[in-house]
Design a protein around this motif. Structure first.
Motif, PDB file in Angstrom:
ATOM      1  N   ARG A  74      22.801  41.286  48.839  1.00  0.00           N
ATOM      2  CA  ARG A  74      23.234  40.728  47.555  1.00  0.00           C
ATOM      3  C   ARG A  74      22.208  40.999  46.456  1.00  0.00           C
ATOM      4  O   ARG A  74      22.551  41.513  45.388  1.00  0.00           O
ATOM      5  N   THR A  77      21.965  44.763  45.680  1.00  0.00           N
ATOM      6  CA  THR A  77      23.097  45.204  44.854  1.00  0.00           C
ATOM      7  C   THR A  77      22.878  44.794  43.403  1.00  0.00           C
ATOM      8  O   THR A  77      23.114  45.579  42.472  1.00  0.00           O
ATOM      9  N   GLN A  78      22.431  43.554  43.215  1.00  0.00           N
ATOM     10  CA  GLN A  78      22.229  43.072  41.845  1.00  0.00           C
ATOM     11  C   GLN A  78      21.150  43.873  41.115  1.00  0.00           C
ATOM     12  O   GLN A  78      21.199  44.020  39.894  1.00  0.00           O
ATOM     13  N   PHE A  91      38.984  44.605  50.909  1.00  0.00           N
ATOM     14  CA  PHE A  91      39.693  43.341  51.123  1.00  0.00           C
ATOM     15  C   PHE A  91      41.142  43.697  51.443  1.00  0.00           C
ATOM     16  O   PHE A  91      41.976  43.901  50.548  1.00  0.00           O
ATOM     17  N   ILE A 106      32.986  39.479  40.151  1.00  0.00           N
ATOM     18  CA  ILE A 106      31.638  39.142  40.630  1.00  0.00           C
ATOM     19  C   ILE A 106      30.600  39.561  39.591  1.00  0.00           C
ATOM     20  O   ILE A 106      29.640  38.836  39.317  1.00  0.00           O
ATOM     21  N   LEU A 109      30.708  36.988  36.912  1.00  0.00           N
ATOM     22  CA  LEU A 109      30.157  35.716  37.401  1.00  0.00           C
ATOM     23  C   LEU A 109      28.646  35.751  37.521  1.00  0.00           C
ATOM     24  O   LEU A 109      27.954  34.787  37.203  1.00  0.00           O
ATOM     25  N   PHE A 114      22.664  40.524  37.448  1.00  0.00           N
ATOM     26  CA  PHE A 114      22.814  41.967  37.556  1.00  0.00           C
ATOM     27  C   PHE A 114      21.932  42.670  36.533  1.00  0.00           C
ATOM     28  O   PHE A 114      21.833  42.238  35.380  1.00  0.00           O
TER      29      PHE A 114
ATOM     30  N   HIS B 186      37.529  34.068  38.456  1.00  0.00           N
ATOM     31  CA  HIS B 186      36.672  35.021  39.184  1.00  0.00           C
ATOM     32  C   HIS B 186      36.205  34.424  40.523  1.00  0.00           C
ATOM     33  O   HIS B 186      36.187  35.101  41.540  1.00  0.00           O
ATOM     34  N   LEU B 187      35.812  33.152  40.466  1.00  0.00           N
ATOM     35  CA  LEU B 187      35.328  32.508  41.699  1.00  0.00           C
ATOM     36  C   LEU B 187      36.480  32.276  42.681  1.00  0.00           C
ATOM     37  O   LEU B 187      36.330  32.506  43.886  1.00  0.00           O
ATOM     38  N   ARG B 189      39.208  33.992  43.000  1.00  0.00           N
ATOM     39  CA  ARG B 189      39.659  35.253  43.607  1.00  0.00           C
ATOM     40  C   ARG B 189      38.802  35.649  44.802  1.00  0.00           C
ATOM     41  O   ARG B 189      39.207  36.478  45.621  1.00  0.00           O
ATOM     42  N   LEU B 190      37.613  35.055  44.874  1.00  0.00           N
ATOM     43  CA  LEU B 190      36.724  35.402  45.996  1.00  0.00           C
ATOM     44  C   LEU B 190      37.158  34.753  47.307  1.00  0.00           C
ATOM     45  O   LEU B 190      36.674  35.142  48.369  1.00  0.00           O
ATOM     46  N   PRO B 192      40.183  34.824  49.083  1.00  0.00           N
ATOM     47  CA  PRO B 192      40.725  35.800  50.037  1.00  0.00           C
ATOM     48  C   PRO B 192      39.762  36.943  50.334  1.00  0.00           C
ATOM     49  O   PRO B 192      39.816  37.535  51.409  1.00  0.00           O
ATOM     50  N   ALA B 193      38.892  37.238  49.368  1.00  0.00           N
ATOM     51  CA  ALA B 193      37.909  38.306  49.607  1.00  0.00           C
ATOM     52  C   ALA B 193      36.951  37.903  50.723  1.00  0.00           C
ATOM     53  O   ALA B 193      36.643  38.705  51.617  1.00  0.00           O
ATOM     54  N   ARG B 195      37.625  35.760  53.087  1.00  0.00           N
ATOM     55  CA  ARG B 195      38.416  35.751  54.328  1.00  0.00           C
ATOM     56  C   ARG B 195      38.539  37.174  54.904  1.00  0.00           C
ATOM     57  O   ARG B 195      38.407  37.382  56.105  1.00  0.00           O
ATOM     58  N   ARG B 200      31.487  42.878  52.497  1.00  0.00           N
ATOM     59  CA  ARG B 200      31.728  43.527  51.219  1.00  0.00           C
ATOM     60  C   ARG B 200      31.409  42.593  50.056  1.00  0.00           C
ATOM     61  O   ARG B 200      30.888  43.021  49.030  1.00  0.00           O
ATOM     62  N   VAL B 201      31.724  41.312  50.223  1.00  0.00           N
ATOM     63  CA  VAL B 201      31.427  40.354  49.158  1.00  0.00           C
ATOM     64  C   VAL B 201      29.928  40.331  48.883  1.00  0.00           C
ATOM     65  O   VAL B 201      29.485  40.372  47.728  1.00  0.00           O
ATOM     66  N   GLU B 202      29.128  40.295  49.956  1.00  0.00           N
ATOM     67  CA  GLU B 202      27.667  40.315  49.776  1.00  0.00           C
ATOM     68  C   GLU B 202      27.233  41.637  49.140  1.00  0.00           C
ATOM     69  O   GLU B 202      26.355  41.659  48.277  1.00  0.00           O
ATOM     70  N   MET B 204      28.852  43.339  47.109  1.00  0.00           N
ATOM     71  CA  MET B 204      29.242  43.417  45.697  1.00  0.00           C
ATOM     72  C   MET B 204      28.311  42.553  44.850  1.00  0.00           C
ATOM     73  O   MET B 204      28.421  42.517  43.634  1.00  0.00           O
ATOM     74  N   GLY B 205      27.421  41.802  45.507  1.00  0.00           N
ATOM     75  CA  GLY B 205      26.434  41.022  44.761  1.00  0.00           C
ATOM     76  C   GLY B 205      26.738  39.539  44.653  1.00  0.00           C
ATOM     77  O   GLY B 205      26.150  38.848  43.821  1.00  0.00           O
ATOM     78  N   SER B 206      27.643  39.038  45.503  1.00  0.00           N
ATOM     79  CA  SER B 206      27.955  37.608  45.457  1.00  0.00           C
ATOM     80  C   SER B 206      27.556  36.932  46.760  1.00  0.00           C
ATOM     81  O   SER B 206      27.424  37.589  47.795  1.00  0.00           O
ATOM     82  N   SER B 207      27.401  35.615  46.702  1.00  0.00           N
ATOM     83  CA  SER B 207      26.992  34.867  47.893  1.00  0.00           C
ATOM     84  C   SER B 207      28.213  34.271  48.591  1.00  0.00           C
ATOM     85  O   SER B 207      28.911  33.426  48.019  1.00  0.00           O
TER      86      SER B 207
END
Lengths: 260, 317
Positions: A74, A77-78, A91, A106, A109, A114, B186-187, B189-190, B192-193, B195, B200-202, B204-207
């Protein structure tokens, strides 16, 4: 050119197995580098260490002078290092467009974290998603659930996902694997054009030497966790060690060795 | 206009229909609907968790806590005026449940699949065990609960039930509309992502842990408010609200409705309470079997829940 990424003394062991051994390498900003080697040579391990999926057993990784050795995916990437995957990581229950909207969401957010996302706003992410789909020739799949897409299309979307955060370095892990031979150059042309438009440093793993020699400025050849050759494509591909251990051809009499 | 875009107008219409139509319903039907709406809120939280790839078998923890919180505050902290208010009580229950969700979320957000399910169940059973032993909270008997005002306005006896019904209808509308908007943020939508692909979520830069934690807290708040409403409707609370079968019932309703839309849990909850009530009346000794057969039929013929009927029709149209 200045070095944007520098790995020094990287080692990775899984029990008795040595996956990476004494890797020392600097990557110049804006370069296009091919990573070649047989299965288990250490290419993906190298990518996994740089992108934070694996922590090296020893050694350091510096990005723009900053030590990123112990950071996770994470944070890395940022900072501006992204990747695509050998097996596309998407997904699957969402459509292509929704995948990109998640990725762009993301960026909005986490904007303050970033390094390069100042211009993206909630109001324009739908337009950016459509523009990204068009750039990667994916518009006709925009409303298709990605779980049912062909592998080549999934590969493209995987790369498009990596690019939406506007990285400074992108790793592509076998971008043309699973793609038919006649489509490989078509896809690579499209990917390279899209990536060059963003002035990004590119490192990609590839087994097809025609692709490697056509698109790269430099090649790193891996064998048993080490870099056995590092240099310009024509020199590395004619190196005896590379021909013997990587390409699988007979060594050429009198050919020089390209030192790591 | 897509089916998804019609959700908010449809919810607004449903609110008006239920508010006006409820006035003409007999007391037993109003009570049944309050019960269904309260439990529907809990299942709405479960929908969010299921969309995030998690199944909680312990939402009874927050449901029970929501019910007990307001009454306990009234008895122990001596806020009788505030805590006999039909609006303040469930909202306070939601806040307390949210705070506990925040704390437990730090632990639960680390777990997935069966470990998450069992750990959530374990916490609900811990609360059950504690309540059984606490005489100050009525032990296994629990205690009665009543309300006298709504938002500070004293309620005449003839209006009490309808006021609670209107409040529960309004709270369900607000909760479903807010969750609908959240799932398009935005939050949101995460969910199902996470799940589909945590890696991939990590990358993409998210926790992932943050997303799970936030959704867990939202589910806790909804369960707390739902528990408060149900407690007011029944007029009695006891530790069974935290028992694992109560949590299982919420999962039952979630499966019955499906996760296709925020309205699905509420509709499923209405249907479930109606089936349960009818089964009690017409098959008092075999009502569990009626519910079991219902679930079996839904899983066999509508594996994506009742809402999939609407989705199929929308696709065909």
């Amino acid at each position: 050119m200045t070095a944007i990424l520098h790995a020094q003394g990287l080692n990775k062991r899984f029990g008795a197995v040595i996956a990476a051994s004494d890797i020392d390498v600097s990557i110049e900003d804006g370069s296009i580098v091919g990573l070649i080697g047989g299965n288990g040579a250490g290419k993906t391990t190298f990518i996994n260490m740089v992108t934070g999926y694996l922590k090296p057993s020893s050694g350091t990784i510096r990005y723009c002078g900053r030590d990123i050795t112990r950071l996770g995916p994470r944070q890395i990437t940022q900072l501006g290092i992204c990747r695509s995957f050998q097996i596309p990581q998407l997904f699957d229950s969402l459509t292509s467009r929704e995948n990109l909207l998640v990725a762009l969401g993301i960026v909005v957010l986490e904007a303050k974290n970033f390094a390069s996302s100042a211009s993206l706003r909630t109001e324009n992410i739908e337009a950016v998603a459509d523009e990204t789909l068009a750039r990667f020739n994916l518009t006709k799949y925009r409303n298709t659930r990605v779980g049912v897409l062909p592998e080549g299309v999934r590969k493209l979307l995987d790369i498009a996902m990596a690019m939406v955060v506007k990285p400074r370095i992108v790793f592509l892990d076998e971008p043309t694997s699973g793609v038919s031979a006649d489509q490989k150059f078509v896809i690579m042309d499209m990917v390279m054009e899209a990536l060059r438009a963003q002035s990004v440093t590119i490192l990609f793993v590839e087994h097809d030497m025609d692709i490697v020699s056509r698109y790269t400025h430099r090649i790193l050849a891996f064998y048993e966790g080490r870099i056995i050759a590092d240099g310009r494509p024509e020199a590395v591909l004619n190196d005896n060690s590379v021909r013997k251990y990587v390409v699988g051809d007979q060594p050429v009499q009198g050919a020089a060795h390209v030192a790591n | 206009m897509t089916a998804a875009d019609r959700t908010l107008p449809a919810l607004s219409l449903a609110l008006q229909v239920f508010l006006i139509g409820g006035w003409f319903l007999p007391d037993w039907a109003q009570s049944l609907l309050i019960l269904a709406f309260g439990k529907g809120l809990v299942v709405l939280g479960l929908l969010l968790l299921i969309r995030t790839g998690l199944v909680s078998f312990g939402q009874g923890l927050y449901y029970c806590l929501g019910a007990y919180a307001a009454v306990s505050a009234s008895k122990i902290l001596a806020f009788p005026d505030l805590m006999s208010d039909a609006l303040a009580m469930p909202l306070f229950g939601g806040v307390v449940a949210g705070v506990l969700g925040l704390v437990l979320g730090f632990l639960l957000a680390r777990y997935r699949a069966i470990f998450f399910a069992m750990l959530s169940l374990a916490f609900s059973m811990i609360l059950y065990g504690l309540l059984i032993k606490m005489s100050v909270l009525g032990s296994s008997d629990g205690f009665n609960i009543d309300y006298r005002t709504l938002a500070g306005i004293k309620l005449p006896d003839g209006m009490k039930l309808y006021a609670l019904y209107a409040l529960s209808t309004l709270l369900v509308f607000i909760a479903t509309a807010c969750l609908h908007r959240y799932l398009r943020s935005h939050l949101g939508r995460l969910a199902p992502a996470v799940r589909d692909n945590e890696l991939r979520v990590e990358y993409m830069g998210s926790s992932v842990r943050y997303v799970v934690h936030v959704n867990y807290i939202i589910a806790a708040v909804l369960a707390g408010v739902g528990g408060g409403l149900v407690a007011l409707s029944i007029g009695h609370i006891d530790p069974d609200l935290a028992y694992w079968t109560t949590s299982g019932e919420f999962v039952f309703v979630a499966v019955l409705g499906g996760t296709g839309n925020v309205a699905a849990p509420v509709l499923a909850s209405l249907l479930f309470e109606w089936i349960k009530s009818a089964a009690y009346q017409y098959a008092p000794y075999t009502w569990q079997m009626v519910l079991g057969i219902t679930l079996l039929l839904v899983i066999m013929f509508l594996p994506a829940g009742l809402w999939s009927i609407f989705q199929r029709r929308a696709r065909e149209a």
